[in-house]
Motif scaffolding. Structure first.
Motif, PDB file in Angstrom:
ATOM      1  N   GLN A 280       1.316  -1.618   0.289  1.00  0.00           N
ATOM      2  CA  GLN A 280       0.070  -1.986  -0.399  1.00  0.00           C
ATOM      3  C   GLN A 280      -0.160  -3.489  -0.353  1.00  0.00           C
ATOM      4  O   GLN A 280      -0.505  -4.116  -1.360  1.00  0.00           O
ATOM      5  CB  GLN A 280       0.078  -1.477  -1.846  1.00  0.00           C
ATOM      6  N   SER A 281       0.023  -4.065   0.826  1.00  0.00           N
ATOM      7  CA  SER A 281      -0.130  -5.505   0.973  1.00  0.00           C
ATOM      8  C   SER A 281      -1.485  -5.900   1.522  1.00  0.00           C
ATOM      9  O   SER A 281      -1.908  -7.032   1.345  1.00  0.00           O
ATOM     10  CB  SER A 281       0.935  -6.041   1.933  1.00  0.00           C
ATOM     11  N   VAL A 282      -2.111  -5.016   2.242  1.00  0.00           N
ATOM     12  CA  VAL A 282      -3.360  -5.360   2.912  1.00  0.00           C
ATOM     13  C   VAL A 282      -4.181  -4.083   3.053  1.00  0.00           C
ATOM     14  O   VAL A 282      -3.633  -2.990   3.176  1.00  0.00           O
ATOM     15  CB  VAL A 282      -3.077  -5.961   4.320  1.00  0.00           C
ATOM     16  N   TYR A 283      -5.506  -4.268   2.991  1.00  0.00           N
ATOM     17  CA  TYR A 283      -6.371  -3.133   3.276  1.00  0.00           C
ATOM     18  C   TYR A 283      -7.610  -3.631   3.989  1.00  0.00           C
ATOM     19  O   TYR A 283      -8.306  -4.529   3.510  1.00  0.00           O
ATOM     20  CB  TYR A 283      -6.753  -2.385   1.995  1.00  0.00           C
ATOM     21  N   VAL A 294     -11.558  -7.085   5.944  1.00  0.00           N
ATOM     22  CA  VAL A 294     -10.530  -7.171   4.916  1.00  0.00           C
ATOM     23  C   VAL A 294     -11.233  -6.934   3.581  1.00  0.00           C
ATOM     24  O   VAL A 294     -12.303  -7.490   3.340  1.00  0.00           O
ATOM     25  CB  VAL A 294      -9.890  -8.578   4.916  1.00  0.00           C
ATOM     26  N   HIS A 295     -10.660  -6.091   2.728  1.00  0.00           N
ATOM     27  CA  HIS A 295     -11.223  -5.916   1.381  1.00  0.00           C
ATOM     28  C   HIS A 295     -10.649  -7.051   0.520  1.00  0.00           C
ATOM     29  O   HIS A 295      -9.456  -7.018   0.183  1.00  0.00           O
ATOM     30  CB  HIS A 295     -10.833  -4.548   0.817  1.00  0.00           C
ATOM     31  N   ILE A 300      -4.992 -11.372  -0.418  1.00  0.00           N
ATOM     32  CA  ILE A 300      -5.349 -12.458   0.497  1.00  0.00           C
ATOM     33  C   ILE A 300      -4.616 -12.238   1.819  1.00  0.00           C
ATOM     34  O   ILE A 300      -3.401 -12.019   1.835  1.00  0.00           O
ATOM     35  CB  ILE A 300      -4.964 -13.823  -0.097  1.00  0.00           C
ATOM     36  N   VAL A 301      -5.359 -12.284   2.899  1.00  0.00           N
ATOM     37  CA  VAL A 301      -4.762 -12.133   4.226  1.00  0.00           C
ATOM     38  C   VAL A 301      -4.815 -13.482   4.926  1.00  0.00           C
ATOM     39  O   VAL A 301      -5.884 -14.106   5.015  1.00  0.00           O
ATOM     40  CB  VAL A 301      -5.527 -11.074   5.056  1.00  0.00           C
ATOM     41  N   CYS A 321       0.476 -11.422   4.118  1.00  0.00           N
ATOM     42  CA  CYS A 321      -0.334 -10.836   3.042  1.00  0.00           C
ATOM     43  C   CYS A 321       0.179 -11.196   1.658  1.00  0.00           C
ATOM     44  O   CYS A 321       1.377 -11.170   1.404  1.00  0.00           O
ATOM     45  CB  CYS A 321      -0.298  -9.321   3.137  1.00  0.00           C
ATOM     46  N   THR A 322      -0.756 -11.478   0.772  1.00  0.00           N
ATOM     47  CA  THR A 322      -0.468 -11.630  -0.650  1.00  0.00           C
ATOM     48  C   THR A 322      -1.324 -10.595  -1.368  1.00  0.00           C
ATOM     49  O   THR A 322      -2.540 -10.699  -1.379  1.00  0.00           O
ATOM     50  CB  THR A 322      -0.823 -13.051  -1.127  1.00  0.00           C
ATOM     51  N   SER A 323      -0.657  -9.571  -1.879  1.00  0.00           N
ATOM     52  CA  SER A 323      -1.413  -8.455  -2.434  1.00  0.00           C
ATOM     53  C   SER A 323      -1.606  -8.600  -3.934  1.00  0.00           C
ATOM     54  O   SER A 323      -0.722  -9.057  -4.636  1.00  0.00           O
ATOM     55  CB  SER A 323      -0.658  -7.159  -2.153  1.00  0.00           C
TER      56      SER A 323
END
Ligand SMILES: [Zn+2]
Length: 469
Positions: A280-283, A294-295, A300-301, A321-323
Motif C-alpha cells: 500500500q505504498s503507491v496507487y 498517481v492518486h 507521495i511518489v 514511495c511515501t504512503s
C-alpha cells in the motif's frame, strides 16, 4: 496450501460456491465498512481540486504520517536520533529528502520495529515476492477500507463502479489438481462478482470460460493482464463468443501493448490498468483519457535518477514511495523496486493529478546491455506477431538472452527470427539471442506472469539510485 485451502479444495463444487459466497459477504463487510464511505466521498471531492489544493493536502497528510511513524514505531525515532532528523521539521514534500531511502532488505530485517503500536484490527499480508523477497506487511482494517475507496474511484473512472465483475485472480478458487473442472468459476453474490480460476485457462477449457462469461454478462473483468490476454487469444483463435463488458480492469503485472490491443479487440472494451502494491505504498490508475495518474491523496511518489535526484519528466528512474495509507506499517521513502517515468503535460481529463508516462517494470529485471544501458519494456519487439501467444525474455549472461515463446496457430521460424532481429536492434548486435519454443510459460506462486527476467544481473549491487542510509 493453508489448512483452510485444503478443506476448501476437498469440498464438492456446490459447497465451494457456498464457501466463496460466505467469504465474499464477510470480505464485503470488511472492505465497505468503517471509513470506506467517508473516504470515497472525500476522494470524489478532491479529484476536482487544483494543484495547490492537492499540494496542501499532501503536506498535511505527510506531517501526520511522519509524526505517526515517529510516535508509534521503534524504527523511525531510532533512525531520527542516529541521523539527527527531527520529525517536527519534516513539514513539506521538500523536507522529505532529509530522510534516507528505505529498501526491502531493511523492511525484512526490521519488520517488527517498523510496525506501528496501538493500531487496531491489523492483519498480515504477504507480497508476491517475484524478486525473491517475500515481505510480511501488517495492514489495519481502516487502511484496507481506504485502499478500496481508491480502487472504487478508479472503477468510477472506468465507468463501472458498483458493476458486476468477473475476477481472474491469484486465488485458487478452482482446485488446481483438476485439469478439466466442470465449472471454472465460483459464486460471490455479496460482491456482485464471480471468481474465475486464472489457473485453468487453456485451449481445452476455453469453451467453458466462453460459456460462463457470456451467460454471466459482467460489466467488467478484473484480472492480471496475462490471464485476460491469454483468454482473449484463445477466444480469437478458436472463434469462441466473448462477453461484451464495458471495461477490463488490470493490475499486478506490466500490461504489455500487444495484450492491451488483443483484449480490446476480443472484448470490445478498453483496458483500465492500475499500478499498486501489497505494501500500500503507491496507487496509480488510468483515467478515461487512458493516462496513468498517481492518486495524490494516497501518498507521495518520487522518481529518482542514478544519483538519487528527481528524474526529469520523460526520463525513467527508480520509484520511491511515501504512503499515507497504511497506518499499521508506515513506510517513508520506500524503494518499491520499480522503474517509471513521470509525464510532463497535463491530462485532458482535467484532473491535476501527476501523470506517469511510462511504467518500465521491475528494477531487478531490466535487461542490461553491454554498453550499460538498462532496458525495461521490450514488448514492442512482438508487435503485430499474432502467431506468438506469449513470450518471456530472460537475460542469462552479459551477452546472452533467451526468448521463450509459446507458438500459436500459423507460427513460422521466421517470426522468431524477426523477434531476434528486433531485439538486437534495441539491445546491440553483440547480444546472442536464442529463440526457445515452449508449450507454456509458468506463473509465479501467486499466479503472476513475468515478461522480462534478468537472471544474470540479479544480486549485483550495481543498481539505480543506490543511496541508502
Ligand atoms: Zn487524466
Amino acid at each position: 496450501m493453508s489448512s483452510a485451502g485444503r478443506v476448501y479444495a476437498s469440498l464438492p463444487t456446490p459447497l465451494q460456491h457456498l464457501a466463496t459466497a460466505a467469504y465474499g459477504v464477510r470480505v464485503q463487510r470488511l472492505r465497505r465498512g468503517g471509513v470506506y464511505a467517508a473516504t470515497r466521498g472525500e476522494l470524489a471531492t478532491s479529484e476536482r481540486w487544483s494543484t495547490d489544493q492537492l499540494a496542501e493536502l499532501q503536506e498535511r497528510r505527510l506531517r501526520e504520517t511522519v509524526q505517526h511513524a515517529f510516535r508509534t514505531t521503534r524504527y523511525w525515532p531510532e533512525l531520527g536520533r542516529r541521523l539527527g532528523i527531527d520529525a517536527q521539521r519534516i513539514r513539506g514534500v521538500g523536507d522529505l529528502r532529509q530522510l534516507p531511502l528505505l529498501d526491502k532488505a531493511t523492511v525484512v530485517a526490521r519488520s517488527e520495529d517498523l510496525s506501528a503500536a496501538g493500531v487496531p484490527d491489523t492483519a498480515i499480508y504477504y507480497t508476491s515476492g517475484t524478486s525473491g523477497t517475500t515481505l510480511a506487511i501488517p495492514i489495519d482494517a481502516a487502511s484496507r477500507q481506504r485502499n478500496y475507496a481508491f480502487f472504487a474511484r478508479a472503477l468510477a473512472w472506468a465507468g463501472v463502479e458498483g458493476g458486476r465483475s468477473a475476477t481472474f485472480a491469484g486465488r485458487p478458487v478452482v482446485p488446481s489438481g483438476v485439469a478439466h473442472p466442470r465449472s471454472v468459476w465460483r459464486w460471490n453474490p455479496g460482491m456482485r462478482n464471480r471468481l474465475f480460476s486464472a489457473y485453468h485457462i487453456s485451449e481445452a477449457n476455453a469453451p467453458a470460460y466462453s460459456r460462463a462469461l457470456v451467460a454471466f454478462g459482467p460489466d467488467y473483468l478484473d484480472s492480471y493482464p496475462s490471464a485476460v490476454a491469454a483468454l482473449a487469444g484463445l477466444f480469437r483463435d478458436l472463434r469462441l463468443p466473448a462477453p461484451r463488458p464495458r471495461a477490463i480492469i488490470t493490475s499486478s503485472e506490466t500490461l504489455l501493448d500487444e495484450q492491451r490491443a488483443a483484449i480490446a479487440e476480443v472484448f470490445g472494451a478498453p483496458c483500465f490498468d492500475q499500478y499498486g502494491c501489497t505494501e500500500q505504498s503507491v496507487y496509480a490508475s488510468q483515467c478515461e483519457a487512458g493516462t496513468y495518474h498517481v492518486h495524490p491523496e494516497y501518498g507521495i511518489v518520487e522518481i529518482l535518477d542514478e544519483r538519487g535526484e528527481p528524474a526529469r519528466a520523460g526520463v525513467p528512474g527508480e520509484v520511491v514511495c511515501t504512503s499515507f495509507t497504511n497506518d499499521a506499517f508506515p513506510l517513508l521513502r520506500y524503494r518499491i523496486g520499480d522503474v517509471a517515468a513521470f509525464g510532463a503535460s497535463a491530462c485532458r481529463c482535467g484532473r491535476s493529478f501527476p501523470v506517469i508516462e511510462q511504467l518500465c517494470g521491475r528494477l531487478d529485471d531490466l535487461i542490461v546491455t553491454s554498453d550499460g544501458r538498462r532496458v525495461g519494456r521490450l514488448d514492442p519487439v512482438f508487435k503485430g506477431r499474432r502467431s506468438i501467444r506469449e513470450a518471456q525474455i530472460v537475460q542469462e549472461g552479459a551477452r546472452d538472452l533467451v526468448v521463450r515463446l509459446v507458438p500459436g496457430p500459423g507460427y513460422l521460424e521466421a517470426d522468431g527470427a524477426a523477434v531476434a532481429r528486433e531485439l538486437r536492434a534495441r539491445l546491440g548486435a553483440e547480444m546472442r539471442i536464442e529463440i526457445r519454443r515452449v508449450a507454456s510459460i509458468e506463473r509465479s506462486a501467486s499466479g503472476k506472469f513475468r515478461a522480462v527476467i534478468n537472471r544474470w544481473a540479479r544480486g549485483t549491487p550495481d543498481r539505480l539510485g543506490a543511496r541508502n542510509e
